[in-house]
Motif scaffolding. Structure first.
Motif, mmCIF file in Angstrom:
data_model
loop_
_atom_site.group_PDB
_atom_site.id
_atom_site.type_symbol
_atom_site.label_atom_id
_atom_site.label_comp_id
_atom_site.label_asym_id
_atom_site.label_seq_id
_atom_site.Cartn_x
_atom_site.Cartn_y
_atom_site.Cartn_z
ATOM 1 N N HIS A 1 0.849 -1.191 0.000
ATOM 2 C CA HIS A 1 0.000 0.000 0.000
ATOM 3 C C HIS A 1 0.885 1.241 0.000
ATOM 4 O O HIS A 1 1.826 1.343 0.782
ATOM 5 N N PRO A 2 0.601 2.217 -0.849
ATOM 6 C CA PRO A 2 1.492 3.385 -0.976
ATOM 7 C C PRO A 2 1.603 4.233 0.290
ATOM 8 O O PRO A 2 2.559 5.004 0.419
ATOM 9 N N ALA A 3 0.660 4.098 1.223
ATOM 10 C CA ALA A 3 0.733 4.898 2.452
ATOM 11 C C ALA A 3 1.590 4.239 3.528
ATOM 12 O O ALA A 3 2.046 4.918 4.455
ATOM 13 N N VAL A 4 1.810 2.929 3.431
ATOM 14 C CA VAL A 4 2.454 2.190 4.519
ATOM 15 C C VAL A 4 3.976 2.326 4.432
ATOM 16 O O VAL A 4 4.585 2.023 3.410
ATOM 17 N N SER A 5 4.572 2.764 5.545
ATOM 18 C CA SER A 5 6.017 2.932 5.605
ATOM 19 C C SER A 5 6.720 1.671 6.073
ATOM 20 O O SER A 5 7.770 1.293 5.538
ATOM 21 N N THR A 6 6.153 1.024 7.100
ATOM 22 C CA THR A 6 6.825 -0.104 7.739
ATOM 23 C C THR A 6 5.806 -0.982 8.442
ATOM 24 O O THR A 6 4.704 -0.525 8.766
ATOM 25 N N VAL A 7 6.163 -2.242 8.656
ATOM 26 C CA VAL A 7 5.348 -3.153 9.473
ATOM 27 C C VAL A 7 6.164 -3.515 10.712
ATOM 28 O O VAL A 7 7.393 -3.580 10.670
ATOM 29 N N ILE A 8 5.459 -3.745 11.818
ATOM 30 C CA ILE A 8 6.167 -4.003 13.080
ATOM 31 C C ILE A 8 5.666 -5.305 13.724
ATOM 32 O O ILE A 8 5.012 -5.278 14.770
ATOM 33 N N PRO A 9 5.978 -6.452 13.114
ATOM 34 C CA PRO A 9 5.575 -7.721 13.710
ATOM 35 C C PRO A 9 6.345 -8.011 14.994
ATOM 36 O O PRO A 9 7.496 -7.588 15.153
ATOM 37 N N GLY A 10 5.717 -8.730 15.906
ATOM 38 C CA GLY A 10 6.425 -9.220 17.084
ATOM 39 C C GLY A 10 7.244 -10.445 16.717
ATOM 40 O O GLY A 10 7.154 -10.976 15.604
ATOM 41 N N CYS A 11 8.056 -10.902 17.634
ATOM 42 C CA CYS A 11 8.868 -12.093 17.405
ATOM 43 C C CYS A 11 9.293 -12.671 18.749
ATOM 44 O O CYS A 11 9.483 -11.931 19.716
ATOM 45 N N LYS A 12 9.437 -13.974 18.787
ATOM 46 C CA LYS A 12 9.818 -14.647 20.026
ATOM 47 C C LYS A 12 11.282 -15.046 20.056
ATOM 48 O O LYS A 12 11.825 -15.334 21.115
ATOM 49 N N ASN A 13 11.918 -15.098 18.889
ATOM 50 C CA ASN A 13 13.295 -15.586 18.825
ATOM 51 C C ASN A 13 13.979 -15.042 17.563
ATOM 52 O O ASN A 13 13.310 -14.514 16.666
ATOM 53 N N PRO A 14 15.304 -15.197 17.472
ATOM 54 C CA PRO A 14 16.028 -14.677 16.304
ATOM 55 C C PRO A 14 15.586 -15.286 14.981
ATOM 56 O O PRO A 14 15.612 -14.599 13.950
ATOM 57 N N ASP A 15 15.184 -16.549 14.983
ATOM 58 C CA ASP A 15 14.743 -17.176 13.731
ATOM 59 C C ASP A 15 13.528 -16.448 13.155
ATOM 60 O O ASP A 15 13.412 -16.280 11.934
ATOM 61 N N GLN A 16 12.610 -16.031 14.035
ATOM 62 C CA GLN A 16 11.444 -15.302 13.550
ATOM 63 C C GLN A 16 11.835 -13.929 13.000
ATOM 64 O O GLN A 16 11.229 -13.439 12.044
ATOM 65 N N VAL A 17 12.870 -13.325 13.577
ATOM 66 C CA VAL A 17 13.363 -12.048 13.046
ATOM 67 C C VAL A 17 13.833 -12.235 11.605
ATOM 68 O O VAL A 17 13.520 -11.428 10.721
ATOM 69 N N VAL A 18 14.574 -13.308 11.358
ATOM 70 C CA VAL A 18 15.088 -13.591 10.015
ATOM 71 C C VAL A 18 13.942 -13.817 9.036
ATOM 72 O O VAL A 18 13.928 -13.268 7.926
ATOM 73 N N LEU A 19 12.945 -14.610 9.446
ATOM 74 C CA LEU A 19 11.803 -14.888 8.565
ATOM 75 C C LEU A 19 11.038 -13.610 8.253
ATOM 76 O O LEU A 19 10.632 -13.383 7.110
ATOM 77 N N ASN A 20 10.845 -12.763 9.274
ATOM 78 C CA ASN A 20 10.156 -11.495 9.039
ATOM 79 C C ASN A 20 10.942 -10.632 8.051
ATOM 80 O O ASN A 20 10.369 -10.044 7.128
ATOM 81 N N ALA A 21 12.239 -10.559 8.242
ATOM 82 C CA ALA A 21 13.074 -9.704 7.403
ATOM 83 C C ALA A 21 13.049 -10.137 5.940
ATOM 84 O O ALA A 21 13.213 -9.303 5.034
ATOM 85 N N GLN A 22 12.826 -11.418 5.695
ATOM 86 C CA GLN A 22 12.817 -11.918 4.319
ATOM 87 C C GLN A 22 11.683 -11.319 3.495
ATOM 88 O O GLN A 22 11.734 -11.320 2.262
ATOM 89 N N ALA A 23 10.668 -10.770 4.177
ATOM 90 C CA ALA A 23 9.571 -10.133 3.441
ATOM 91 C C ALA A 23 10.069 -8.951 2.625
ATOM 92 O O ALA A 23 9.479 -8.594 1.598
ATOM 93 N N ALA A 24 11.163 -8.337 3.063
ATOM 94 C CA ALA A 24 11.715 -7.189 2.324
ATOM 95 C C ALA A 24 12.113 -7.584 0.909
ATOM 96 O O ALA A 24 12.105 -6.746 -0.003
ATOM 97 N N ASP A 25 12.444 -8.863 0.707
ATOM 98 C CA ASP A 25 12.834 -9.320 -0.626
ATOM 99 C C ASP A 25 11.671 -9.263 -1.618
ATOM 100 O O ASP A 25 11.887 -9.240 -2.828
ATOM 101 N N LEU A 26 10.441 -9.275 -1.087
ATOM 102 C CA LEU A 26 9.254 -9.248 -1.941
ATOM 103 C C LEU A 26 8.723 -7.839 -2.163
ATOM 104 O O LEU A 26 7.722 -7.648 -2.849
ATOM 105 N N VAL A 27 9.381 -6.853 -1.549
ATOM 106 C CA VAL A 27 8.887 -5.480 -1.581
ATOM 107 C C VAL A 27 9.465 -4.732 -2.772
ATOM 108 O O VAL A 27 10.677 -4.747 -3.004
ATOM 109 N N SER A 28 8.597 -4.056 -3.515
ATOM 110 C CA SER A 28 9.022 -3.325 -4.705
ATOM 111 C C SER A 28 9.790 -2.063 -4.336
ATOM 112 O O SER A 28 9.485 -1.389 -3.352
#
Length: 305
Positions: free
Chosen positions: A270-297
């Motif tokens: 969405h053109p208005a959205v700057s960032t998403v702020i998901p929670g995470c329980k461990n470093p592995d979830q941080v890595v999985l969340n960060a991978q979403a940036a690869d899909l971002v235009s």
């Protein structure tokens, strides 16, 4: 990682941030400082620079974990967003505190807990429109901006995002809003996000995985343990959501892409959205969340090189 300018601020935020409500103990897990350190170390490693917390995630507990970490690492590497308006009491209950002198005390307590001289984004936390209309409060906060304690003001909107507060944000010198936005909860698209886009307000999308329903882990008929906050959700509503998630997984998520990764990237389209702020329980979830940036235009209007 990719970065976007947060509205009219001078902050370039990673498109994936780290939400830290869980550090306050309300997610059914008590974190240690070592566990928080590992999560934030991994965040820095994958290029995340945005942390979102609040004074009432525990009694400044989440802030204190972050502050301990910042005191041993480079504060300048991080954009720290926190919130005001509540006081934590036992059993995760909170009182509402919106008078100017009360918020000034909260600000000083947050600065002390975060072990920092300034807060990058200081957000009004789920206030009613009546609480929002408080000239004394915003005058005091403007003075704190001028004094350098706060770099930017923001508004973390209630679960039902206030169109009025969004329209009035610029008048109180707020440059960003935070709201619930995800593939299952698209109401902000009707009015709030278009206003934010028009007024150049940064947008932090919270609950981007719809409390985990968009994680891809749960099928229709799934149940949750009593310690899980989702066990308190209306069962009929949960059943409806899980059926919709199944349809989305079948019809919208590309083959080979984890649903959670897709869901974070979906918000960021969405053109208005700057960032998403998901929670995470461990470093592995941080890595999985960060991978979403690869899909971002990189064609997004807020994209930074």
């Amino acid at each position: 990682m990719k970065y976007r300018r947060l509205g009219s601020t001078d902050l370039d935020v990673s498109v994936i941030g780290i939400g830290t409500w869980q550090f306050g103990g309300e997610w059914g897990k008590d974190f240690t400082q070592m566990e928080v350190d590992q999560i934030l170390d991994k965040g820095r490693e994958v290029g995340i620079n945005l942390l979102d917390t609040a004074e009432c995630y525990g009694d400044h507990l989440s802030e204190s974990f972050i502050g301990d970490y910042l005191s041993r690492n480079n504060r300048e590497d991080w954009i720290v967003a926190t919130k005001f308006g509540h006081h934590f009491i036992d059993n995760f209950e909170r009182t509402r505190q919106w008078k100017a002198d009360q918020v000034l005390k909260q600000l000083d307590h947050s600065l002390k807990s975060l072990k920092t001289d300034y807060i990058d984004l200081y957000q009004a936390h789920s206030c009613s429109d009546e609480e929002f209309n408080n000239d004394d409060l915003w005058t005091m906060l403007d003075k704190q901006v001028q004094a350098g304690k706060i770099r930017n003001l923001g508004i973390s909107l209630q679960n039902e995002a206030s169109t009025y507060q969004t329209k009035t944000a610029k008048e109180v010198n707020a440059r960003a809003i935070q709201l619930i936005y995800n593939r299952l909860q698209r109401e902000p698209e009707d009015e709030v996000l278009p206003i934010a886009e028009k007024d150049n307000l940064g947008v932090l999308a919270r609950v981007p995985l719809a409390s985990g329903y968009l994680s891809g882990k749960y099928k229709p008929g799934a149940t949750f343990e009593k310690s899980d906050v989702r066990s308190k959700h209306d069962q009929a509503d949960t059943s409806k959501k899980l059926k919709l998630v199944e349809e989305i997984a079948r019809n919208e998520v590309p083959e080979g892409v984890p649903m959670a990764t897709w869901a974070l990237a979906w918000c960021l389209k969405h053109p208005a959205v700057s960032t998403v702020i998901p929670g995470c329980k461990n470093p592995d979830q941080v890595v999985l969340n960060a991978q979403a940036a690869d899909l971002v235009s990189t064609n997004h209007p807020q994209h930074k090189q």
